[in-house]
Every structure is written in C-alpha cells, then in structure tokens.
Design a protein around this motif. Structure first.
Motif, PDB file in Angstrom:
ATOM      1  N   MET A  78     -25.434   0.593  -0.699  1.00 52.30           N
ATOM      2  CA  MET A  78     -24.790  -0.225   0.328  1.00 52.30           C
ATOM      3  C   MET A  78     -23.275   0.017   0.300  1.00 52.30           C
ATOM      4  N   VAL A  79     -22.685   0.243   1.456  1.00 53.77           N
ATOM      5  CA  VAL A  79     -21.252   0.518   1.544  1.00 53.77           C
ATOM      6  C   VAL A  79     -20.482  -0.773   1.299  1.00 53.77           C
ATOM      7  N   SER A  80     -19.500  -0.722   0.396  1.00 53.09           N
ATOM      8  CA  SER A  80     -18.729  -1.907   0.031  1.00 53.09           C
ATOM      9  C   SER A  80     -17.426  -1.963   0.821  1.00 53.09           C
ATOM     10  N   PRO A  81     -16.804  -3.151   0.947  1.00 46.66           N
ATOM     11  CA  PRO A  81     -15.512  -3.256   1.631  1.00 46.66           C
ATOM     12  C   PRO A  81     -14.427  -2.360   1.034  1.00 46.66           C
ATOM     13  N   PRO A  82     -14.293  -2.272  -0.324  1.00 52.39           N
ATOM     14  CA  PRO A  82     -13.257  -1.367  -0.849  1.00 52.39           C
ATOM     15  C   PRO A  82     -13.487   0.079  -0.435  1.00 52.39           C
ATOM     16  N   HIS A  83     -14.759   0.496  -0.420  1.00 52.89           N
ATOM     17  CA  HIS A  83     -15.083   1.858   0.005  1.00 52.89           C
ATOM     18  C   HIS A  83     -14.580   2.113   1.416  1.00 52.89           C
ATOM     19  N   GLU A  84     -14.831   1.164   2.305  1.00 49.58           N
ATOM     20  CA  GLU A  84     -14.396   1.322   3.695  1.00 49.58           C
ATOM     21  C   GLU A  84     -12.879   1.340   3.806  1.00 49.58           C
ATOM     22  N   ALA A  85     -12.216   0.437   3.082  1.00 50.14           N
ATOM     23  CA  ALA A  85     -10.760   0.346   3.190  1.00 50.14           C
ATOM     24  C   ALA A  85     -10.069   1.605   2.680  1.00 50.14           C
ATOM     25  N   MET A  86     -10.612   2.196   1.601  1.00 54.78           N
ATOM     26  CA  MET A  86      -9.940   3.335   0.964  1.00 54.78           C
ATOM     27  C   MET A  86      -9.908   4.580   1.846  1.00 54.78           C
ATOM     28  N   HIS A  87     -10.864   4.711   2.787  1.00 52.91           N
ATOM     29  CA  HIS A  87     -10.808   5.896   3.648  1.00 52.91           C
ATOM     30  C   HIS A  87     -10.432   5.557   5.088  1.00 52.91           C
ATOM     31  N   ARG A  88     -10.810   4.354   5.569  1.00 54.16           N
ATOM     32  CA  ARG A  88     -10.527   4.020   6.963  1.00 54.16           C
ATOM     33  C   ARG A  88      -9.036   3.813   7.224  1.00 54.16           C
ATOM     34  N   ILE A  89      -8.277   3.520   6.160  1.00 51.59           N
ATOM     35  CA  ILE A  89      -6.834   3.363   6.344  1.00 51.59           C
ATOM     36  C   ILE A  89      -6.202   4.672   6.801  1.00 51.59           C
ATOM     37  N   PHE A  90      -6.824   5.819   6.470  1.00 50.27           N
ATOM     38  CA  PHE A  90      -6.327   7.109   6.939  1.00 50.27           C
ATOM     39  C   PHE A  90      -6.701   7.343   8.406  1.00 50.27           C
ATOM     40  N   GLN A  91      -7.784   6.734   8.870  1.00 49.35           N
ATOM     41  CA  GLN A  91      -8.084   6.768  10.304  1.00 49.35           C
ATOM     42  C   GLN A  91      -7.052   5.940  11.057  1.00 49.35           C
ATOM     43  N   HIS A  92      -6.711   4.793  10.482  1.00 53.03           N
ATOM     44  CA  HIS A  92      -5.733   3.894  11.113  1.00 53.03           C
ATOM     45  C   HIS A  92      -4.380   4.578  11.267  1.00 53.03           C
ATOM     46  N   ASP A  93      -3.974   5.345  10.260  1.00 54.61           N
ATOM     47  CA  ASP A  93      -2.681   6.037  10.286  1.00 54.61           C
ATOM     48  C   ASP A  93      -2.859   7.429   9.685  1.00 54.61           C
ATOM     49  N   PRO A  94      -3.254   8.439  10.483  1.00 53.05           N
ATOM     50  CA  PRO A  94      -3.486   9.785   9.950  1.00 53.05           C
ATOM     51  C   PRO A  94      -2.261  10.394   9.276  1.00 53.05           C
ATOM     52  N   GLY A  95      -1.068   9.994   9.718  1.00 49.49           N
ATOM     53  CA  GLY A  95       0.141  10.517   9.095  1.00 49.49           C
ATOM     54  C   GLY A  95       0.327  10.050   7.666  1.00 49.49           C
ATOM     55  N   LEU A  96      -0.464   9.064   7.227  1.00 45.55           N
ATOM     56  CA  LEU A  96      -0.365   8.567   5.861  1.00 45.55           C
ATOM     57  C   LEU A  96      -0.588   9.685   4.849  1.00 45.55           C
ATOM     58  N   PHE A  97      -1.456  10.653   5.169  1.00 44.70           N
ATOM     59  CA  PHE A  97      -1.768  11.713   4.210  1.00 44.70           C
ATOM     60  C   PHE A  97      -0.526  12.513   3.833  1.00 44.70           C
ATOM     61  N   SER A  98       0.328  12.799   4.799  1.00 47.79           N
ATOM     62  CA  SER A  98       1.526  13.571   4.489  1.00 47.79           C
ATOM     63  C   SER A  98       2.460  12.776   3.568  1.00 47.79           C
ATOM     64  N   ARG A  99       2.505  11.434   3.729  1.00 45.89           N
ATOM     65  CA  ARG A  99       3.341  10.627   2.857  1.00 45.89           C
ATOM     66  C   ARG A  99       2.729  10.479   1.469  1.00 45.89           C
ATOM     67  N   VAL A 100       1.398  10.429   1.408  1.00 44.94           N
ATOM     68  CA  VAL A 100       0.710  10.335   0.124  1.00 44.94           C
ATOM     69  C   VAL A 100       0.799  11.645  -0.648  1.00 44.94           C
ATOM     70  N   SER A 101       0.826  12.775   0.076  1.00 42.39           N
ATOM     71  CA  SER A 101       0.735  14.084  -0.581  1.00 42.39           C
ATOM     72  C   SER A 101       1.847  14.314  -1.594  1.00 42.39           C
ATOM     73  N   ARG A 102       3.026  13.746  -1.363  1.00 41.98           N
ATOM     74  CA  ARG A 102       4.123  13.984  -2.302  1.00 41.98           C
ATOM     75  C   ARG A 102       3.865  13.368  -3.665  1.00 41.98           C
ATOM     76  N   PHE A 103       2.998  12.348  -3.702  1.00 38.27           N
ATOM     77  CA  PHE A 103       2.627  11.763  -4.985  1.00 38.27           C
ATOM     78  C   PHE A 103       1.518  12.563  -5.673  1.00 38.27           C
ATOM     79  N   LEU A 104       0.921  13.514  -4.949  1.00 36.75           N
ATOM     80  CA  LEU A 104      -0.180  14.311  -5.473  1.00 36.75           C
ATOM     81  C   LEU A 104       0.261  15.706  -5.876  1.00 36.75           C
ATOM     82  N   GLY A 105       1.555  15.988  -5.779  1.00 39.22           N
ATOM     83  CA  GLY A 105       2.071  17.276  -6.200  1.00 39.22           C
ATOM     84  C   GLY A 105       2.051  18.348  -5.138  1.00 39.22           C
ATOM     85  N   VAL A 106       1.820  17.990  -3.884  1.00 41.26           N
ATOM     86  CA  VAL A 106       1.847  18.953  -2.784  1.00 41.26           C
ATOM     87  C   VAL A 106       2.765  18.416  -1.697  1.00 41.26           C
TER      88      VAL A 106
END
Length: 314
Positions: free
Chosen positions: A1-29
């Motif tokens: 069964m899909v849990s609320p945290p599971h949904e929040a952790m990936h759907r937030i990138f649908q809400h703001d696709p540009g978030l990945f570019s801001r997150v990437s600097r914390f991931l070493g890229v």
C-alpha cells in the motif's frame, strides 16, 4: 500500500520540476535549471502482464545540455528487488524515449540512503554489463534549513528538507522555519506545501508538531490539515466544557475563587475559538460572581458566534 510519505517524497518534484536542479548541488552534481519541464506517463508496463511503474517521471530541458529524463523514486526502506527494478526503469526509458535518463531516489533515513547509493551491477564481476547507481537525496545530504529567511528563499526545498529529515533531531527547527516562511506566501503557493509536508511526516512524532504549527502559525489557510486540527481543538474544548459544567452542577455553590476560575474558563473558551472579546464584555465576565450565570455563559461560549452573544440577556 502506498504511504503518504512515499507520495510526498516524489510528487513534490512534479509540483516543482526545477527543484531537482536545486537539489543536485547537495548531491555532488551540477544540473542547470530547466527551461522547460514536462510530466510524462509513469506506466512502464510492457505487453506482458508484468506491471511496472516509476513514481514520478519528468522530461527536463536545460539551456546548455539539452533534454533528459528524470525518474524519481521514493524509498522508505531497503528492498533487495529494487536495484533490478531501477535498472529496468532506466534501460526501458532510455530505449523508449532515446534520451539520457537520470534516477533520483529520495529517502528519509540514513540506512536506506546508504543502501540505495551503493552501485549494483548485473552480470558477473568481470563483466559488469550494467551498473545502477542512482543519485540519492536523504537526511545525509539534504540541507538543514532552520532560518526562516533561507526557507523563504526556496519554500519547496525547505519542504523537502523537512520531509527528508522527518526522523532527525533538527526537524522541529526546520518545521518552525518553514511555517514562519509560509506566513508571507500566497495561499496557492503555501497550501500544497503544507499538505506535502504533512504527508511526508506521516505518523512520525514530528507530524503532531507540524499540525500544531499549521493550526497556530498558518491558521488562516483553509487546508484539510488545518481544518482537521481546528476540529479536534473544538471537540477538545467542548469536552472540557462539558466536564467543567458537570462538575459545577454537582457543586452546591462556587466560592469566590471558583467564580474567578469560571470567569477565566469562559474567556479561555472564547480565546480558543478565536472570538474577539471587547473590553466591555471582558469586564462583565470578570466582574460576575453569580455561579449560575457563569455556568450559563460557559455553555454559550462553546457555540456562540460572537462574545457579545455569550453575555446577552445574562
């Protein structure tokens, strides 16, 4: 069964696709900010009966690197079958869209994050035909945003920080900074982030802290979470009032000190319900020493629409 945290952790990138570019600097890229983003179907099922779905799939376009696909997976715990599924996702998407494919795994605990970022190869050791090593965002590398000004500068990132640090000691300070920053945000921006954060915290202890912050700091937003908290507060107040009235009915008479407490209870209920109390009404309640009148006002305070209605007609 899909849990609320599971949904929040990936759907937030649908809400703001540009978030990945801001997150990437914390991931070493260093991923440039996309100039265009398109949400793609997440169903990766083939004609055979095996159904495979990636959590979130985005087509991002940057000014200098061209388009690429971003698959976002929310991972709540270690699972031995996941690396094979991730290998399938990336290979299938590369084959289907003929675009470079990136895989981001979002976690909420250190052990799962360490497991997810280990490279896994298919094939014997001397023939590592395909190696899967996703980018991993979690409590080990996401920023701890406890400054409201920093949170205000990127509200979506601050929400993701709260979600990924849901079980960390700093989560309370992160949530307080986020709720403070959201006070100034337009409702159409703040409302989805309030809900994403609530989903991401799920049943963790920090969920109650967030509920309280939403009820107090963000009480003017009409979200399901805020309304749920307000309803609970109203029910608790009604129960407390019923218990207090029952106790007062059983007493033969109120002492002067008890009368003062009863007056304070009436004012407390009005304050809890957010009703404005004028100086005239406050003086009338404070100066009343009649137990029966105070009990009647206390009952009225639970349902009255204004403070004046409580003391009307004594």
């Amino acid at each position: 069964m899909v849990s609320p945290p599971h949904e929040a952790m990936h759907r937030i990138f649908q809400h703001d696709p540009g978030l990945f570019s801001r997150v990437s600097r914390f991931l070493g890229v260093d991923i440039p900010t996309p100039v265009k983003a398109t949400a793609l179907p997440t169903d990766l099922t083939e004609t055979n009966p095996v159904e495979r779905r990636v959590d979130t799939l985005l087509r991002l376009e940057t000014a200098d690197r061209g388009p690429f696909l971003l698959a976002v997976e929310a991972q709540g715990k270690k699972h031995p079958d996941k690396p094979a599924s991730w290998a399938y996702y990336t290979a299938y998407l590369w084959t289907k869209y003929r675009l470079p494919t990136a895989l981001l795994v979002v976690c909420q605990d250190h052990a799962t994050a360490r497991w997810a970022q280990q490279p896994v190869t298919c094939g014997p050791p001397q023939l590592p035909t395909l190696t899967v090593q996703p980018l991993v965002a979690g409590p080990h590398n996401m920023p701890v945003i406890t400054d409201p000004e920093e949170a205000r500068a990127d509200l979506v990132l601050a929400s993701l920080a709260a979600i990924t640090h849901a079980a960390e000691p700093d989560v309370g300070a992160i949530l307080k900074a986020l709720s403070t920053a959201l006070r100034d945000a337009p409702e159409d921006i703040a409302k989805p982030l309030i809900e994403f954060t609530a989903q991401g915290l799920a049943k963790r202890p920090a969920k109650n802290l967030w509920r309280n912050l939403v009820a107090v700091d963000l009480s003017f937003y009409k979200s399901y979470l805020a309304e749920e908290v307000r309803q609970e507060v109203r029910q608790e107040v009604r129960k407390e009032v019923r218990d207090e009235v029952r106790k007062e009915v059983q007493d033969e008479a109120l002492t002067q000190g008890e009368a003062r407490r009863a007056a304070a209870d009436v004012l407390a209920v009005l304050a809890e319900r957010g009703l404005t109390v004028s100086e005239a009404v406050r003086e009338r309640i404070d100066s009343c020493d009649d137990p029966e009148i105070l009990s009647r006002w206390l009952r009225r305070a639970v349902t009255a629409s204004t403070a004046e209605e409580v003391v009307a007609g004594a």
